[in-house]
Structure formats: C-alpha cells, structure tokens
Write a protein that holds these residues in place. Structure first.
Motif, mmCIF file in Angstrom:
data_model
loop_
_atom_site.group_PDB
_atom_site.id
_atom_site.type_symbol
_atom_site.label_atom_id
_atom_site.label_comp_id
_atom_site.label_asym_id
_atom_site.label_seq_id
_atom_site.Cartn_x
_atom_site.Cartn_y
_atom_site.Cartn_z
ATOM 1 N N PHE A 60 0.840 -1.197 0.000
ATOM 2 C CA PHE A 60 0.000 0.000 0.000
ATOM 3 C C PHE A 60 0.872 1.243 0.000
ATOM 4 C CE2 PHE A 60 -2.485 -3.362 1.894
ATOM 5 C CZ PHE A 60 -3.749 -3.199 1.341
ATOM 6 N N LEU A 61 0.430 2.254 -0.701
ATOM 7 C CA LEU A 61 1.087 3.543 -0.695
ATOM 8 C C LEU A 61 0.349 4.441 0.290
ATOM 9 C CD1 LEU A 61 3.338 5.241 -2.099
ATOM 10 C CD2 LEU A 61 1.541 6.110 -3.622
ATOM 11 N N ALA A 85 16.058 5.973 9.818
ATOM 12 C CA ALA A 85 14.870 5.130 9.932
ATOM 13 C C ALA A 85 14.077 5.545 11.163
ATOM 14 C CB ALA A 85 15.274 3.663 10.029
ATOM 15 N N VAL A 86 12.775 5.394 11.079
ATOM 16 C CA VAL A 86 11.897 5.700 12.211
ATOM 17 C C VAL A 86 10.934 4.537 12.414
ATOM 18 C CG1 VAL A 86 12.021 8.200 11.859
ATOM 19 C CG2 VAL A 86 10.204 6.888 10.756
ATOM 20 N N ASP A 87 10.435 4.408 13.626
ATOM 21 C CA ASP A 87 9.341 3.485 13.904
ATOM 22 C C ASP A 87 8.039 4.246 13.725
ATOM 23 O OD1 ASP A 87 11.188 1.530 14.592
ATOM 24 O OD2 ASP A 87 11.133 2.043 16.724
ATOM 25 N N VAL A 88 7.052 3.630 13.091
ATOM 26 C CA VAL A 88 5.782 4.315 12.854
ATOM 27 C C VAL A 88 4.624 3.469 13.373
ATOM 28 C CG1 VAL A 88 6.630 5.573 10.841
ATOM 29 C CG2 VAL A 88 5.517 3.367 10.529
ATOM 30 N N THR A 89 3.624 4.160 13.885
ATOM 31 C CA THR A 89 2.381 3.528 14.303
ATOM 32 C C THR A 89 1.257 4.100 13.442
ATOM 33 O OG1 THR A 89 3.185 3.311 16.575
ATOM 34 C CG2 THR A 89 0.815 3.127 16.232
ATOM 35 N N LEU A 90 0.475 3.214 12.844
ATOM 36 C CA LEU A 90 -0.599 3.623 11.956
ATOM 37 C C LEU A 90 -1.944 3.377 12.632
ATOM 38 C CD1 LEU A 90 1.733 1.896 10.224
ATOM 39 C CD2 LEU A 90 0.400 2.770 8.323
ATOM 40 N N ALA A 91 -2.776 4.393 12.656
ATOM 41 C CA ALA A 91 -4.115 4.279 13.221
ATOM 42 C C ALA A 91 -5.117 4.746 12.169
ATOM 43 C CB ALA A 91 -4.239 5.110 14.501
ATOM 44 N N GLU A 92 -5.677 3.787 11.456
ATOM 45 C CA GLU A 92 -6.641 4.073 10.393
ATOM 46 C C GLU A 92 -6.063 5.059 9.371
ATOM 47 O OE1 GLU A 92 -10.297 5.273 12.161
ATOM 48 O OE2 GLU A 92 -10.653 3.348 13.127
ATOM 49 N N VAL A 93 -4.867 4.750 8.929
ATOM 50 C CA VAL A 93 -4.211 5.561 7.906
ATOM 51 C C VAL A 93 -4.699 5.128 6.526
ATOM 52 C CG1 VAL A 93 -1.993 6.075 6.822
ATOM 53 C CG2 VAL A 93 -2.168 5.986 9.309
ATOM 54 N N ARG A 94 -5.086 6.078 5.724
ATOM 55 C CA ARG A 94 -5.605 5.764 4.401
ATOM 56 C C ARG A 94 -4.467 5.260 3.515
ATOM 57 N NH1 ARG A 94 -10.070 6.359 1.611
ATOM 58 N NH2 ARG A 94 -10.052 6.756 -0.640
ATOM 59 N N GLY A 95 -4.719 4.148 2.802
ATOM 60 C CA GLY A 95 -3.715 3.581 1.922
ATOM 61 C C GLY A 95 -4.278 3.240 0.562
ATOM 62 N N ARG A 96 -3.455 3.372 -0.452
ATOM 63 C CA ARG A 96 -3.871 3.020 -1.818
ATOM 64 C C ARG A 96 -3.208 1.706 -2.199
ATOM 65 N NH1 ARG A 96 -1.934 4.723 -6.997
ATOM 66 N NH2 ARG A 96 -0.655 6.362 -6.074
ATOM 67 N N LEU A 97 -4.023 0.741 -2.585
ATOM 68 C CA LEU A 97 -3.514 -0.573 -2.952
ATOM 69 C C LEU A 97 -2.652 -0.476 -4.204
ATOM 70 C CD1 LEU A 97 -3.559 -3.685 -2.550
ATOM 71 C CD2 LEU A 97 -5.593 -3.724 -4.018
ATOM 72 N N LEU A 98 -1.456 -1.072 -4.132
ATOM 73 C CA LEU A 98 -0.560 -1.124 -5.286
ATOM 74 C C LEU A 98 -0.700 -2.493 -5.940
ATOM 75 C CD1 LEU A 98 2.638 0.531 -3.737
ATOM 76 C CD2 LEU A 98 0.874 1.616 -5.143
ATOM 77 N N GLY A 99 -1.205 -2.509 -7.157
ATOM 78 C CA GLY A 99 -1.392 -3.786 -7.836
ATOM 79 C C GLY A 99 -2.601 -4.532 -7.314
ATOM 80 N N ARG A 101 -4.534 -7.354 -4.675
ATOM 81 C CA ARG A 101 -4.524 -7.744 -3.267
ATOM 82 C C ARG A 101 -3.847 -9.104 -3.095
ATOM 83 N NH1 ARG A 101 -9.769 -9.016 0.461
ATOM 84 N NH2 ARG A 101 -8.965 -11.123 0.212
ATOM 85 N N ASP A 102 -3.118 -9.257 -1.996
ATOM 86 C CA ASP A 102 -2.446 -10.511 -1.625
ATOM 87 C C ASP A 102 -1.297 -10.886 -2.563
ATOM 88 O OD1 ASP A 102 -4.353 -10.737 0.413
ATOM 89 O OD2 ASP A 102 -5.680 -11.966 -0.816
ATOM 90 N N GLN A 103 -0.859 -9.962 -3.414
ATOM 91 C CA GLN A 103 0.215 -10.270 -4.354
ATOM 92 C C GLN A 103 1.531 -9.586 -3.987
ATOM 93 O OE1 GLN A 103 -0.065 -12.560 -6.934
ATOM 94 N NE2 GLN A 103 -1.934 -12.941 -5.775
ATOM 95 N N GLY A 104 1.639 -9.118 -2.733
ATOM 96 C CA GLY A 104 2.851 -8.429 -2.327
ATOM 97 C C GLY A 104 4.100 -9.274 -2.474
ATOM 98 N N GLN A 105 3.987 -10.556 -2.111
ATOM 99 C CA GLN A 105 5.155 -11.429 -2.222
ATOM 100 C C GLN A 105 5.611 -11.563 -3.672
ATOM 101 O OE1 GLN A 105 4.562 -15.589 -1.209
ATOM 102 N NE2 GLN A 105 6.674 -15.778 -0.510
ATOM 103 N N ARG A 106 4.673 -11.687 -4.582
ATOM 104 C CA ARG A 106 5.033 -11.815 -6.001
ATOM 105 C C ARG A 106 5.710 -10.555 -6.509
ATOM 106 N NH1 ARG A 106 2.256 -10.889 -10.922
ATOM 107 N NH2 ARG A 106 0.310 -10.398 -9.840
ATOM 108 N N TYR A 107 5.187 -9.382 -6.094
ATOM 109 C CA TYR A 107 5.775 -8.126 -6.553
ATOM 110 C C TYR A 107 7.195 -7.949 -6.017
ATOM 111 C CZ TYR A 107 0.986 -6.994 -7.912
ATOM 112 O OH TYR A 107 -0.261 -7.016 -8.484
ATOM 113 N N LEU A 108 7.368 -8.239 -4.722
ATOM 114 C CA LEU A 108 8.704 -8.087 -4.148
ATOM 115 C C LEU A 108 9.672 -9.112 -4.731
ATOM 116 C CD1 LEU A 108 8.184 -7.218 -0.369
ATOM 117 C CD2 LEU A 108 8.892 -5.723 -2.229
ATOM 118 N N SER A 109 9.184 -10.320 -4.999
ATOM 119 C CA SER A 109 10.046 -11.344 -5.588
ATOM 120 C C SER A 109 10.579 -10.903 -6.941
ATOM 121 C CB SER A 109 9.286 -12.664 -5.736
ATOM 122 O OG SER A 109 8.939 -13.196 -4.477
#
Length: 252
Positions: A60-61, A85-99, A101-109
């Motif tokens: 997600f972007l 680098a920073v540590d971040v905590t997300l609380a209902e942060v809006r995100g835009r799906l890249l590609g 759903r559930d294909q993150g492993q394929r994209y990173l591979s």
C-alpha cells in the motif's frame, strides 16, 4: 519523490504486519512498522500489510503526513546515518492498494534480485573507499624510519583488501549482467553475490581500521564510518542467515 520502505525486514516472514481494512474506495491501515527507512525524510511510504481474510500480504502507498500516522524520532542505528529510519504507528491511515490484493510477495520477488544487487554495489563502494584511505595513510604514515606501506605485513593486508574489493566488483558486475539478460538463475545469483560481497566487505573494512591503528576508530577518519556502514548494509532485506537458507528455494 522519496518513498520510505521497511528495508531491514522481509515481509514474507514477518508475523506482525499492519492490517488493512476496506474503507470507501481505498483501505485503512492499522498497526506498527519498525525501522521505516527514510521515514523522516520522505513524504510517502510503501507499506506491506495483510488484508483480513486474504492469503498473504499486499503493498500500500500511504501518506506519511496522514493524521493517523505517528513517527518516532530517528532511531539510532549502527550505520547509514544518511538514510535515517523511524518506527511508525498507523491508526486508520488511508492507503492506496498497489497492484492486486495478496500479491505483495510476487511483486517483491520480481525485484528481489535487483535489490540485492544494489545492496551489494553499496558495499563494493564502501570497500573501495576503505582501500583508498588505507593506501593513502600507509603511504604517508612513517614509523621506525620508514613508511608503514613498506612493511611486509601491512603490504600483505593492503593487497588482500584490494583483491577482495576487485573480486566483489567483478561478482556484482556479473550478477547485474545476468539480471539484465533475464537468465533463469539471475535472482539466485544476485542473492548469493550480495551475501558473499557483504561478508567480504566486513572483512575489508575491519582491515582498513587496523591499518590506521588507533586512528581507525576515530571519527576524524572515514574508516570507522565504513566499518559501521558495511555491517548495516549487510542487514538490508532481512537477516543474512535466513536469506542463506532461503537460497535453497530461490528460483525453484
């Protein structure tokens, strides 16, 4: 435009990825991300997250200025101070799906090989710098009435440093060529090359510190920074031992 990414973790084996819930025409992300590289400088980030009920994870972007985004001060790490680098905590942060759903492993591979080649190239540059500073110092530092470059033991150390740096550079060039030509084993070769180059780099920067003696540990010289940076680069993309084991399955 800079985009931050949790570059020290492999999402494939992470157990605590943020969760993404459908919200309107996008998604809402909640959770925590440790060591988000460039999170203090970038305006957006690519965050891996799991969608409840899905299989795997998605990418997600997100906007780092979102009101639900909380960032820690820059985390003190071993090296690579220019890439905080920073540590971040997300609380209902809006995100835009890249590609998809559930294909993150394929994209990173698909970019796993080039990412490893890039990290290996970083350590080749660090090795080159370590060799040059050690040589320059050995040419000017005199002890016992002669340059330390003329000592047999120091000469052997410097020759070993240069040989390792040259070998690493050739290995990275070969891995990049295999990737560009689309060879079936290109990804595995790039991962193997990176792991080997990182080990060579750690040895070279250690020798670089030793050539300078006590000065090698001082921030007045560049060797102590290279000593830290080489080990920090080694940690990119996840723990090295786990990546070595994963080689058994890469490209299969």
């Amino acid at each position: 435009v800079l985009s931050a990414f949790p570059s020290y973790a492999n999402p494939d084996i992470a157990a605590d990825l943020p969760e993404a819930f459908p919200s309107g025409d996008g998604y809402s992300l909640t959770g925590r991300v440790a060591l988000l590289v460039l999170g203090d400088l970038a305006t957006r980030a690519v965050i891996p997250a799991r969608v409840p009920g899905g299989d795997g994870y998605a990418l997600f972007l997100v906007d780092l200025s979102d009101p639900g985004m909380r960032k820690s001060p820059p985390v003190l790490t071993l090296g690579l101070a220019a890439c905080p680098a920073v540590d971040v905590t997300l609380a209902e942060v809006r995100g835009r799906l890249l590609g998809e759903r559930d294909q993150g492993q394929r994209y990173l591979s698909s970019v796993w090989g080039p990412m490893h080649a890039a990290s290996a190239a970083m350590n080749v540059g660090i090795m080159r710098g370590a060799c040059q500073e050690a040589l320059d110092y050995a040419r000017t530092r005199r002890q016992g009435g002669q340059r330390i470059l003329d000592w047999g033991e120091v000469g052997m150390v410097l020759a070993g440093m240069v040989a390792k740096a040259d070998t690493a550079a050739l290995a990275v060039s070969s891995a990049c060529r295999d990737l560009e030509e689309g060879r079936p084993d290109g990804c595995r070769q790039a991962v193997s090359t990176a792991l080997l180059v990182h080990e060579l780099a750690c040895g070279v920067v250690d020798d670089g510190v030793q050539v300078l003696g006590g000065y090698g540990y001082m921030r007045d010289y560049g060797q102590e920074r290279r000593f830290r940076d080489a080990r920090q680069v080694q940690a990119l993309l996840g723990a090295a031992p786990l990546r070595k084991l994963a080689l058994l399955g890469v490209g299969s």
